[in-house]
Write a protein that holds these residues in place. Sequence first.
Motif, PDB file in Angstrom:
ATOM      1  N   LEU A  44       0.820  -1.260  -0.117  1.00 26.79           N
ATOM      2  CA  LEU A  44      -0.085   0.161  -0.180  1.00 26.79           C
ATOM      3  C   LEU A  44       0.750   1.387   0.520  1.00 26.79           C
ATOM      4  N   LEU A  45       2.125   1.362   0.722  1.00 25.18           N
ATOM      5  CA  LEU A  45       2.903   2.306   0.881  1.00 25.18           C
ATOM      6  C   LEU A  45       3.673   2.708  -0.763  1.00 25.18           C
ATOM      7  N   THR A  46       3.435   1.849  -1.426  1.00 25.30           N
ATOM      8  CA  THR A  46       4.012   2.487  -2.974  1.00 25.30           C
ATOM      9  C   THR A  46       3.484   2.593  -4.016  1.00 25.30           C
ATOM     10  N   THR A  47       1.859   2.529  -3.340  1.00 26.99           N
ATOM     11  CA  THR A  47       0.379   3.052  -3.989  1.00 26.99           C
ATOM     12  C   THR A  47       0.514   3.959  -3.900  1.00 26.99           C
ATOM     13  N   ILE A  48       0.912   4.497  -2.163  1.00 19.61           N
ATOM     14  CA  ILE A  48       0.296   5.169  -1.423  1.00 19.61           C
ATOM     15  C   ILE A  48       1.589   6.866  -2.457  1.00 19.61           C
ATOM     16  N   THR A  49       2.727   6.186  -2.389  1.00 21.87           N
ATOM     17  CA  THR A  49       3.582   7.556  -2.857  1.00 21.87           C
ATOM     18  C   THR A  49       3.869   7.709  -4.081  1.00 21.87           C
ATOM     19  N   ALA A  50       3.272   6.350  -4.750  1.00 27.92           N
ATOM     20  CA  ALA A  50       2.939   6.805  -6.509  1.00 27.92           C
ATOM     21  C   ALA A  50       2.298   7.656  -6.241  1.00 27.92           C
ATOM     22  N   GLY A  51       0.761   7.774  -6.686  1.00 25.45           N
ATOM     23  CA  GLY A  51      -0.242   8.735  -6.628  1.00 25.45           C
ATOM     24  C   GLY A  51       0.266   9.867  -6.158  1.00 25.45           C
ATOM     25  N   LEU A  52       0.913   9.888  -4.878  1.00 21.97           N
ATOM     26  CA  LEU A  52       1.474  11.284  -4.451  1.00 21.97           C
ATOM     27  C   LEU A  52       2.790  12.357  -5.537  1.00 21.97           C
ATOM     28  N   ALA A  53       3.607  11.018  -6.069  1.00 22.60           N
ATOM     29  CA  ALA A  53       4.140  11.221  -7.448  1.00 22.60           C
ATOM     30  C   ALA A  53       3.744  11.604  -8.411  1.00 22.60           C
ATOM     31  N   LEU A  54       1.958  11.990  -8.658  1.00 24.82           N
ATOM     32  CA  LEU A  54       1.220  12.015  -9.683  1.00 24.82           C
ATOM     33  C   LEU A  54       0.573  13.715  -9.414  1.00 24.82           C
ATOM     34  N   SER A  55       0.670  14.002  -7.670  1.00 23.47           N
ATOM     35  CA  SER A  55       0.245  14.677  -7.248  1.00 23.47           C
ATOM     36  C   SER A  55       0.287  16.562  -7.619  1.00 23.47           C
ATOM     37  N   GLY A  56       1.502  16.791  -8.256  1.00 18.17           N
ATOM     38  CA  GLY A  56       2.400  17.993  -8.814  1.00 18.17           C
ATOM     39  C   GLY A  56       1.874  18.173 -10.145  1.00 18.17           C
TER      40      GLY A  56
END
Length: 324
Positions: free
Chosen positions: A225-237
Amino acid sequence: MATALRLPSLLSSRAAPTTAARATIRGNRAGSFTHRVAAQPDDTTATTSTTPAPPAGFTPPVPKRFEVKPGQSNNIAGAALALPFRLGTGVFVLGYGVTLVDANEISPDQYALDFQGRKVKETSKVGQCPRPAKPIEIYEFEGCPFCRKVREMVSVLDLDVLYYPCPKGSPTFRPKVLEMGGKRQFPYMVDPNTGVAMYESDDIINYLAKTYGDGSVPIMLKLGLLTTITAGLALSGRSGKGSSYTPAKLPSQPIEIWAYEGSPFCKIARETLVELELPHLLHSCARGSPKRQDFFKKYGLFQVCIVAIYASAGNLSPHNLCLI
């Protein structure tokens, strides 16, 4: 590049595959992806590829060494948010190593970075790994965190991938995934070298690691889940860029792009390709990739985000390279 590529048939009379067949596509099913060119969804007649002509008045810009185009600073900054969130995953290839050597140890025709009067010598393990004879095919879109995970693994393994963009509302490849696999779920991978097709980002990552790597998966790609969350945050910008379809005409052949997932410059270019639903063969070239030397030898410089827009197979030359 001398390899002739074809877009998949966009209309098919085949029935939807059974549940068992969806996990693995074998034999003639896998081969059907490369049989013909379909320039439009309703085109059922095979066509012969010709060299596309640029639009009237088009003058391709000359590739330049690193610079940020005026007005693009905010876009680059937003795309660069991925680097800290993902700890640089997708920037380096498998087994990346670096040493500083005297400048005279690297010949002028060898790609290397300059650093305080010395040269940076980069090495990796990808030369020891099996290489696919045909590009792997992946149906995905830029704004999906699960798709990003797979793209990072593609960069780590230095693979060339034929991407079929599936942004929301797109008319061509998104329905094709439903037809082939039975679900409108992304990413969806087809490997024409083995006949394997599958959904699920983690399954695709593990398959690629075992088939075209040394079996290992970077730590940032196996944290659940941490991988998925950080991958989502990586797209937030980027505020959903690369997620929605903008009407465009399909090219007769996939566009070619030299890029890698860890570069914010490459991300902005890919967002446009995805939004326009333009199929593209991505030549992965993260740090440590042998393709950097191949490109440097051919063109005398190396710069990612170089797109061969009007080049057909066997007709690639520096004058039709466009720096994005």
